[in-house]
Write a protein that holds these residues in place. Structure first.
Motif, PDB file in Angstrom:
ATOM      1  N   TYR A  71       0.839  -1.210   0.000  1.00 50.22           N
ATOM      2  CA  TYR A  71       0.000   0.000   0.000  1.00 50.22           C
ATOM      3  C   TYR A  71       0.872   1.258   0.000  1.00 50.22           C
ATOM      4  O   TYR A  71       0.635   2.193  -0.773  1.00 50.22           O
ATOM      5  CB  TYR A  71      -0.910  -0.016   1.228  1.00 50.22           C
ATOM      6  CG  TYR A  71      -1.677   1.274   1.446  1.00 50.22           C
ATOM      7  CD1 TYR A  71      -2.820   1.561   0.712  1.00 50.22           C
ATOM      8  CD2 TYR A  71      -1.257   2.208   2.395  1.00 50.22           C
ATOM      9  CE1 TYR A  71      -3.521   2.736   0.911  1.00 50.22           C
ATOM     10  CE2 TYR A  71      -1.951   3.382   2.598  1.00 50.22           C
ATOM     11  CZ  TYR A  71      -3.083   3.650   1.864  1.00 50.22           C
ATOM     12  OH  TYR A  71      -3.761   4.824   2.058  1.00 50.22           O
ATOM     13  N   THR A  75       1.237   3.955  -3.056  1.00 53.89           N
ATOM     14  CA  THR A  75       0.876   5.356  -2.799  1.00 53.89           C
ATOM     15  C   THR A  75       2.003   6.302  -3.192  1.00 53.89           C
ATOM     16  O   THR A  75       1.773   7.345  -3.819  1.00 53.89           O
ATOM     17  CB  THR A  75       0.537   5.545  -1.306  1.00 53.89           C
ATOM     18  OG1 THR A  75      -0.544   4.678  -0.962  1.00 53.89           O
ATOM     19  CG2 THR A  75       0.128   6.987  -1.022  1.00 53.89           C
ATOM     20  N   GLU A  99      -7.758   6.033  -7.190  1.00 58.09           N
ATOM     21  CA  GLU A  99      -7.928   4.894  -6.296  1.00 58.09           C
ATOM     22  C   GLU A  99      -7.805   3.571  -7.058  1.00 58.09           C
ATOM     23  O   GLU A  99      -7.174   2.620  -6.569  1.00 58.09           O
ATOM     24  CB  GLU A  99      -9.295   4.973  -5.610  1.00 58.09           C
ATOM     25  CG  GLU A  99      -9.476   3.962  -4.499  1.00 58.09           C
ATOM     26  CD  GLU A  99     -10.751   4.176  -3.705  1.00 58.09           C
ATOM     27  OE1 GLU A  99     -11.169   3.232  -3.022  1.00 58.09           O
ATOM     28  OE2 GLU A  99     -11.326   5.278  -3.774  1.00 58.09           O
ATOM     29  N   TYR A 149      -5.021  -2.945   2.760  1.00 59.20           N
ATOM     30  CA  TYR A 149      -5.285  -1.787   1.895  1.00 59.20           C
ATOM     31  C   TYR A 149      -6.629  -1.163   2.261  1.00 59.20           C
ATOM     32  O   TYR A 149      -6.741   0.066   2.393  1.00 59.20           O
ATOM     33  CB  TYR A 149      -5.268  -2.234   0.434  1.00 59.20           C
ATOM     34  CG  TYR A 149      -5.706  -1.166  -0.551  1.00 59.20           C
ATOM     35  CD1 TYR A 149      -4.794  -0.241  -1.046  1.00 59.20           C
ATOM     36  CD2 TYR A 149      -7.019  -1.094  -0.988  1.00 59.20           C
ATOM     37  CE1 TYR A 149      -5.183   0.743  -1.942  1.00 59.20           C
ATOM     38  CE2 TYR A 149      -7.422  -0.110  -1.880  1.00 59.20           C
ATOM     39  CZ  TYR A 149      -6.503   0.796  -2.362  1.00 59.20           C
ATOM     40  OH  TYR A 149      -6.917   1.767  -3.247  1.00 59.20           O
ATOM     41  N   GLN A 150      -7.653  -2.000   2.423  1.00 56.62           N
ATOM     42  CA  GLN A 150      -8.986  -1.493   2.766  1.00 56.62           C
ATOM     43  C   GLN A 150      -8.988  -0.859   4.154  1.00 56.62           C
ATOM     44  O   GLN A 150      -9.600   0.200   4.368  1.00 56.62           O
ATOM     45  CB  GLN A 150     -10.008  -2.626   2.697  1.00 56.62           C
ATOM     46  CG  GLN A 150     -10.279  -3.153   1.297  1.00 56.62           C
ATOM     47  CD  GLN A 150     -10.971  -2.132   0.414  1.00 56.62           C
ATOM     48  OE1 GLN A 150     -11.583  -1.188   0.900  1.00 56.62           O
ATOM     49  NE2 GLN A 150     -10.857  -2.287  -0.893  1.00 56.62           N
ATOM     50  N   THR A 153      -7.223   2.530   4.008  1.00 52.16           N
ATOM     51  CA  THR A 153      -8.071   3.501   3.308  1.00 52.16           C
ATOM     52  C   THR A 153      -9.220   3.961   4.191  1.00 52.16           C
ATOM     53  O   THR A 153      -9.530   5.161   4.268  1.00 52.16           O
ATOM     54  CB  THR A 153      -8.612   2.890   2.001  1.00 52.16           C
ATOM     55  OG1 THR A 153      -7.524   2.451   1.185  1.00 52.16           O
ATOM     56  CG2 THR A 153      -9.424   3.917   1.220  1.00 52.16           C
ATOM     57  N   LYS A 156      -8.085   6.162   7.073  1.00 49.41           N
ATOM     58  CA  LYS A 156      -7.769   7.511   6.606  1.00 49.41           C
ATOM     59  C   LYS A 156      -9.022   8.379   6.551  1.00 49.41           C
ATOM     60  O   LYS A 156      -8.979   9.576   6.839  1.00 49.41           O
ATOM     61  CB  LYS A 156      -7.130   7.422   5.220  1.00 49.41           C
ATOM     62  CG  LYS A 156      -6.579   8.731   4.694  1.00 49.41           C
ATOM     63  CD  LYS A 156      -5.874   8.525   3.367  1.00 49.41           C
ATOM     64  CE  LYS A 156      -5.300   9.832   2.832  1.00 49.41           C
ATOM     65  NZ  LYS A 156      -4.617   9.632   1.525  1.00 49.41           N
TER      66      LYS A 156
END
Length: 399
Positions: A71, A75, A99, A149-150, A153, A156
């Motif tokens: 991730y 990014t 995304e 990753y989920q 995200t 955040k």
């Protein structure tokens, strides 16, 4: 009229705690048929410890083995692409498009990492062929990378600190394990360096360089209170943490090739050099830290676009002409801060790694002092975010 009070901080803290509980649970779920006993006596060197800060567990044998690394790397690459393509490309790129691109890139990096990691896994005796067990492990690690990753995200958007709480769990795990393993007589020198590095980063985080700006719309007693602010370390300890991801890219590429050409002596020699436990690998890693400090500072802060926005609004830096001179002035100022902060990062990391390379301290203690620097760099922004939400909740809204 009834006044409404928000509870944003509590909501976000509870969400982050939930994410961390899922992450900690995933770090304890072993890959199918992997043999944990084969890893119990394995010595952790400085590179393994640094990698474990962004991986899911110390030995990389759980479903979260790849950790936050895919991730983070995805990014950072997206940031670089967006910066190179310019402001017009960023304006035309929707959040959904970015995304999707991040997700594809993350899966690509995760797949390469999982394949190379599967080669080194030790499995229990089973009726299944080794290739089948490796394939199952690859699928499990890819699933784990997608879950992380989920989680990153979602945290955040709804939690505190974005992906940094996940990194914080790994760092604290390493810290506690190191303290428990060594006696105080072996730790006190490293602990002294730990405190010194933590204090240096705390000072750097709080030193603000103010560049006075004259706003055309303000002509009163507040006119002299306008300024552009740069921290002494413009983007914090981000380069130190993320340098591991970039250090692993060539290492991962060579390791991936070794999966197919294991007998190639040239590849084996290169792979041996790409390790932080020797002087060559250490020099490469420190060079990456310095380079990323420059690269990320200019990508994230964008002094050129900052100068353009000042010119469009009619504002200017005091005693500096608008346009190209302002752009050059901001770039020089940021470059100076990057060189100073990058040098301090490299010196502090170099002390830790250098003592280990020379054999003066245990390889497991090599990054103990530097952990103080990274830990402070992570905790201080989280503290500021918590403080901001706490202040927000202190207001009562009637509309």
């Amino acid at each position: 009229m009834k006044k409404n009070k928000t509870h944003e901080l509590i909501k976000r803290l509870l969400f982050t705690i939930l994410i961390l509980l899922v992450y900690i649970a995933g770090r304890s779920l072993l890959l199918y048929q992997v043999d944990p006993a084969a890893y119990e006596l394995e010595e952790l060197n400085s590179q393994n410890i640094m990698i474990s800060m962004i991986s899911g567990d110390r030995y990389q044998y759980t479903i979260f083995a790849l950790g936050i690394m895919p991730y983070i790397t995805a990014t950072l690459i997206i940031w670089i692409i967006m910066a190179v393509r310019g402001a017009e490309y960023r304006a035309r790129s929707s959040p959904q498009k970015i995304e999707r691109l991040s997700l594809v890139l993350m899966f690509t990096i995760a797949a390469a990492s999982a394949v190379s990691r599967a080669k080194d896994l030790v499995f229990r005796e089973s009726g299944l062929a080794l290739e089948v067990l490796q394939a199952i492990a690859i699928l499990e690690m890819l699933t784990g990378a997608f879950i992380i990753y989920q989680m990153a995200t979602l945290n955040k958007k709804h939690g505190i600190g974005g992906q940094t709480p996940l990194i914080l769990v790994n760092i604290l795990d390493n810290l506690v394990s190191t303290i428990q393993k060594f006696a105080w007589e072996e730790l006190y020198e490293a602990f002294g360096l730990f405190l010194i590095m933590a204090m240096v980063i705390l000072i750097m985080e709080n030193v603000i360089i103010r560049i006075p700006v004259q706003r055309v719309s303000i002509h009163n007693t507040y006119a002299d209170k306008n300024y552009i602010a740069f921290k002494f370390d413009p983007i914090g300890v981000m380069p130190v943490m993320f340098a591991v991801s970039f250090f692993m890219i060539p290492q991962l590429a060579v390791r991936f090739l070794l999966f197919f050409y294991g007998d190639n002596s040239t590849l084996q020699l290169i792979y041996g050099k790409l390790n932080m436990t020797n002087s060559t690998g250490m020099a490469i890693y420190l060079g990456i830290i310095f380079g990323l400090n420059l690269l990320f500072s200019f990508i994230i802060l964008m002094p050129g676009e900052m100068a353009g926005q000042l010119q469009k609004s009619g504002d200017s830096i005091v005693n500096v002409y608008a346009g190209k001179k302002t752009k050059r002035y901001l770039r020089r100022k940021l470059l100076l801060l990057c060189v100073l902060s990058g040098s301090i990062f490299c010196i502090m990391m170099g002390i830790s790694l250098g003592l280990s390379v020379k054999g003066e301290i245990s390889s497991e203690l090599a990054l103990f002092p530097a952990t103080g620097m990274i830990l402070t760099g992570i905790l201080f922004p989280i503290y500021q975010e918590v403080k901001a939400y706490w202040k927000f909740d202190s207001y009562s809204f009637f509309m």
